[in-house]
Design an enzyme around this catalytic site. Structure first.
Site, mmCIF file in Angstrom:
data_model
loop_
_atom_site.group_PDB
_atom_site.id
_atom_site.type_symbol
_atom_site.label_atom_id
_atom_site.label_comp_id
_atom_site.label_asym_id
_atom_site.label_seq_id
_atom_site.Cartn_x
_atom_site.Cartn_y
_atom_site.Cartn_z
ATOM 1 N N TYR A 183 4.589 2.998 -16.367
ATOM 2 C CA TYR A 183 3.831 2.700 -15.132
ATOM 3 C C TYR A 183 4.520 3.327 -13.921
ATOM 4 O O TYR A 183 3.917 4.085 -13.158
ATOM 5 C CB TYR A 183 3.685 1.187 -14.944
ATOM 6 N N THR A 236 4.347 1.790 -5.282
ATOM 7 C CA THR A 236 5.108 0.598 -5.635
ATOM 8 C C THR A 236 6.605 0.816 -5.420
ATOM 9 O O THR A 236 7.078 1.958 -5.447
ATOM 10 C CB THR A 236 4.847 0.265 -7.126
ATOM 11 N N ASP A 237 7.337 -0.288 -5.264
ATOM 12 C CA ASP A 237 8.803 -0.173 -5.166
ATOM 13 C C ASP A 237 9.424 0.163 -6.527
ATOM 14 O O ASP A 237 10.593 0.547 -6.601
ATOM 15 C CB ASP A 237 9.422 -1.469 -4.597
ATOM 16 N N GLU A 238 8.629 0.047 -7.599
ATOM 17 C CA GLU A 238 9.193 0.256 -8.942
ATOM 18 C C GLU A 238 9.615 1.715 -9.179
ATOM 19 O O GLU A 238 10.394 1.998 -10.078
ATOM 20 C CB GLU A 238 8.197 -0.206 -10.017
ATOM 21 N N LYS A 283 3.364 6.371 -11.373
ATOM 22 C CA LYS A 283 3.216 6.197 -9.922
ATOM 23 C C LYS A 283 4.128 7.196 -9.184
ATOM 24 O O LYS A 283 3.740 7.762 -8.166
ATOM 25 C CB LYS A 283 3.549 4.765 -9.503
HETATM 26 P P1 NAD Z 1 -5.541 -3.767 -10.037
HETATM 27 O O1 NAD Z 1 -5.187 -3.419 -11.434
HETATM 28 O O2 NAD Z 1 -5.861 -5.183 -9.689
HETATM 29 O O3 NAD Z 1 -6.781 -2.891 -9.538
HETATM 30 C C1 NAD Z 1 -6.892 -1.523 -9.829
HETATM 31 C C2 NAD Z 1 -8.322 -1.097 -9.507
HETATM 32 O O4 NAD Z 1 -8.421 0.301 -9.765
HETATM 33 C C3 NAD Z 1 -9.380 -1.785 -10.363
HETATM 34 O O5 NAD Z 1 -10.444 -2.218 -9.551
HETATM 35 C C4 NAD Z 1 -9.833 -0.694 -11.325
HETATM 36 O O6 NAD Z 1 -11.187 -0.832 -11.730
HETATM 37 C C5 NAD Z 1 -9.614 0.540 -10.479
HETATM 38 N N1 NAD Z 1 -9.430 1.753 -11.307
HETATM 39 C C6 NAD Z 1 -8.575 1.907 -12.354
HETATM 40 N N2 NAD Z 1 -8.710 3.131 -12.881
HETATM 41 C C7 NAD Z 1 -9.656 3.771 -12.135
HETATM 42 C C8 NAD Z 1 -10.219 5.082 -12.177
HETATM 43 N N3 NAD Z 1 -9.856 5.969 -13.119
HETATM 44 N N4 NAD Z 1 -11.151 5.415 -11.259
HETATM 45 C C9 NAD Z 1 -11.531 4.516 -10.301
HETATM 46 N N5 NAD Z 1 -11.052 3.267 -10.232
HETATM 47 C C10 NAD Z 1 -10.119 2.897 -11.130
HETATM 48 O O7 NAD Z 1 -4.327 -3.227 -9.162
HETATM 49 P P2 NAD Z 1 -3.635 -3.848 -7.870
HETATM 50 O O8 NAD Z 1 -2.610 -4.824 -8.306
HETATM 51 O O9 NAD Z 1 -4.678 -4.249 -6.917
HETATM 52 O O10 NAD Z 1 -2.862 -2.563 -7.333
HETATM 53 C C11 NAD Z 1 -3.530 -1.636 -6.473
HETATM 54 C C12 NAD Z 1 -2.588 -0.498 -6.132
HETATM 55 O O11 NAD Z 1 -1.421 -1.013 -5.504
HETATM 56 C C13 NAD Z 1 -2.082 0.275 -7.365
HETATM 57 O O12 NAD Z 1 -2.024 1.630 -7.012
HETATM 58 C C14 NAD Z 1 -0.697 -0.284 -7.625
HETATM 59 O O13 NAD Z 1 0.121 0.685 -8.224
HETATM 60 C C15 NAD Z 1 -0.250 -0.598 -6.206
HETATM 61 N N6 NAD Z 1 0.716 -1.697 -6.078
HETATM 62 C C16 NAD Z 1 0.475 -2.911 -6.651
HETATM 63 C C17 NAD Z 1 1.388 -3.952 -6.482
HETATM 64 C C18 NAD Z 1 1.129 -5.333 -7.049
HETATM 65 O O14 NAD Z 1 1.999 -6.202 -6.965
HETATM 66 N N7 NAD Z 1 -0.032 -5.615 -7.613
HETATM 67 C C19 NAD Z 1 2.561 -3.744 -5.737
HETATM 68 C C20 NAD Z 1 2.778 -2.473 -5.172
HETATM 69 C C21 NAD Z 1 1.843 -1.466 -5.335
#
Ligand code: NAD
Length: 371
Positions: free
Chosen positions: A178, A136-138, A182
């Protein structure tokens, strides 16, 4: 041609489900293994359209379970990892930082170690080894709001609210549990390259929006609350600025980078699309009201200002010029178009929303906002 068995972790979540869908449909010769623990955020209903495809397998497992990861890597001859599994919600990290450290840091380490120990022994033909970590950019911290009213800029199709942008060279300075977790996972991924020569890539992306996002996040939360005539909780004065990217464009970027990105490199992914929270909220209200046939301004009265999030970062703004220049990726959708599609999708898929907003989520929501 090299064979490919690719694990996509967190494939039942928001972004992961779009990545799984793209890879399963675009690469029928790849075997795509969706590895997900199915936490509250994981939902196999996100993947109904691909679950019966012959090149798709779902495995329910916890990335923190190292022995299980080893077993799975060996069993499937895994040669590629696209790692999205994480605890992803800042508010939850403020309440329960341990879970974030466990999943995001230790879970990533367990996957890295499983890949390292099994990749040496992969049979011939599996040549595309690559460990791609989604971040993430955070992790970069917060930027100043030097132009609170916004100003035009060459870097963005929209107004920008400051002079600085996160670049791949920006020093890490995470503020929330968070983003700290990350950042920790990003460091482990890079350390595995530097120490063991693991072929890794890291990307840092801005806020995503689009279909299948869990409704604790701003855009689906507000669409759903307007539909149910519930208050729309706005942190502080709604002045915080975020860059927004349509989730399908993020999945496209992941595809390009997984195949063509440089090993050991970092790419920023963003929408060149900065918005103040309060402005985005007005856009959502306007769009939902129009699509539901409500009079203009009908839902504005639902806006309810609540106490600001602890340690709320003021501005995130990402510069993804490197990705554009080196790999030719750009966002395909303008924000107005993306928001229209997104609102329409949530209104058309109310059963999906109702299924996940009942039960445990309902009590979390009440406890969180007291509204
Ligand atoms: P989300 O919370 O919608 O999905 C996370 C998934 O990971 C879920 O399906 C969950 O069941 C699974 N999970 C959690 N813990 C687990 C474990 N211990 N073992 C196996 N599976 C597990 O998240 P998202 O918004 O789809 O984000 C996905 C990735 O992208 C993350 O790594 C997040 O940090 C990164 N990200 C998200 C955003 C955003 O805006 N949503 C932006 C930048 C980066």
């Amino acid at each position: 041609m090299s064979k490919r068995n690719i694990i996509i972790t967190g494939g039942a979540g928001f972004i992961g489900s779009h990545v799984v869908r793209l890879f399963v449909n675009k690469y029928p010769d790849y075997h795509i293994i969706n590895l997900d623990k199915l936490t509250y955020a994981g939902n196999l209903a996100n993947l109904k359209d691909v679950e019966n495809k012959p090149n798709y397998t779902f495995v329910k497992a916890d990335i923190c379970d190292f022995e299980m990861m080893l077993k799975i890597f060996k069993q499937y001859h895994v040669d590629g990892v696209i790692h999205l599994a994480a605890e992803s919600h800042v508010d939850r990290s403020i309440r329960d930082p341990f879970t974030f450290a466990r999943t995001n840091v230790l879970g990533t380490l367990s996957l890295l170690q499983a890949a390292r120990l099994t990749w040496e022994y992969l049979p011939e033909g599996y040549e595309g080894k690559r460990f791609y970590h989604i971040s993430t950019d955070e992790v970069y911290g917060a930027l100043e709001l030097t132009h609170p009213e916004g100003k035009s800029s060459e870097i963005s199709a929209h107004e920008v609210y400051g002079d600085e942008f996160f670049k791949e060279t920006t020093k890490y300075n995470p503020h929330s549990p968070y983003s700290a977790s990350k950042a920790g996972s990003d460091h482990f991924v890079r350390a595995f390259h530097d120490t063991y020569g693991m072929p890794t890539i890291v990307t840092n992306c801005s806020n995503n929006y689009g279909p299948y996002q869990f409704p604790e996040k701003l855009i689906p939360l507000f669409i759903n609350n307007i539909r149910h005539r519930k208050p729309l909780p706005v942190y502080g004065k709604g002045e915080n600025v975020r860059d927004w990217l349509y989730v399908v464009d993020h999945a496209r970027a992941i595809d390009v980078i997984f195949h063509n990105g440089k090993i050991a490199d970092t790419y920023n992914i963003g929408g060149f699309n900065e918005w103040k929270n309060i402005d985005i909220i007005h856009v959502i209200i306007k769009t939902v009201d129009r699509l539901l046939g409500n009079p203009e301004g009908y839902s504005e009265g639902l806006i309810t200002y609540v106490m600001d999030r602890m340690g709320h970062d003021l501005r995130y703004a990402i510069d993804s010029t490197k990705l554009k220049n080196e790999l030719g990726w750009e966002p395909s959708l303008q924000f107005e178009e993306g928001i229209e599609k997104t609102v329409q999708w949530y209104l058309d898929n109310q059963e999906w929303m109702d299924n996940i907003t009942s039960g445990a989520y309902e009590s979390y929501y009440e406890d969180m906002y007291n509204l």
